[in-house]
Design an enzyme around this catalytic site. Structure first.
Site, PDB file in Angstrom:
ATOM      1  N   CYS A 151       0.295   3.718   2.889  1.00 42.40           N
ATOM      2  CA  CYS A 151       0.828   3.140   4.134  1.00 42.40           C
ATOM      3  C   CYS A 151       2.305   3.484   4.285  1.00 42.40           C
ATOM      4  O   CYS A 151       2.781   3.761   5.388  1.00 42.40           O
ATOM      5  CB  CYS A 151       0.659   1.620   4.139  1.00 42.40           C
ATOM      6  SG  CYS A 151      -1.062   1.087   4.069  1.00 42.40           S
ATOM      7  N   CYS A 179       0.825  -1.212   0.000  1.00 40.84           N
ATOM      8  CA  CYS A 179       0.000   0.000   0.000  1.00 40.84           C
ATOM      9  C   CYS A 179       0.860   1.264   0.000  1.00 40.84           C
ATOM     10  O   CYS A 179       1.622   1.492   0.949  1.00 40.84           O
ATOM     11  CB  CYS A 179      -0.906  -0.073   1.229  1.00 40.84           C
ATOM     12  SG  CYS A 179      -1.553   1.477   1.821  1.00 40.84           S
TER      13      CYS A 179
END
Length: 98
Positions: free
Chosen positions: A25, A22
């Site tokens: 993230c 991600c």
């Protein structure tokens, strides 16, 4: 220490539900480091990989990553998905410190 033991602490615990694949993230990682330095030992910040811990993610209905959830004494006090600014996170955490 189990996840339940960690979130049942008497101090605020910020859980970062993330995934290695991600992009946002990855953006959150240095922000969380910054916040950890600001709050010190008054709060814990832990990372929870949703791919390695699908049960924990499902238990808190984490549908997207990153999702940040603040716990204290096992209770969910705050939750937000997406990238959150360090100042905002610090304010949310410090509001829960005795």
């Amino acid at each position: 220490m189990t996840f339940q033991e960690i979130i049942n602490q008497d101090k605020p615990v910020l859980v970062d539900f993330f995934a290695t694949w991600c992009g946002p993230c990855k953006t959150m990682s240095p922000i969380l480091e910054d916040v950890k330095n600001r709050v010190g030992e008054d709060a814990s910040i832990i990372k929870m990989d949703v791919d390695k811990n699908p049960r924990a993610a499902a238990a808190y209905q984490v549908r997207g990553v990153p999702t940040l959830i603040l716990f204290k004494n096992g209770k969910m006090l705050w939750r937000q998905s997406g990238v959150v600014a360090a100042n905002d996170l610090e304010r949310v955490i410090k509001a829960q410190i005795k």
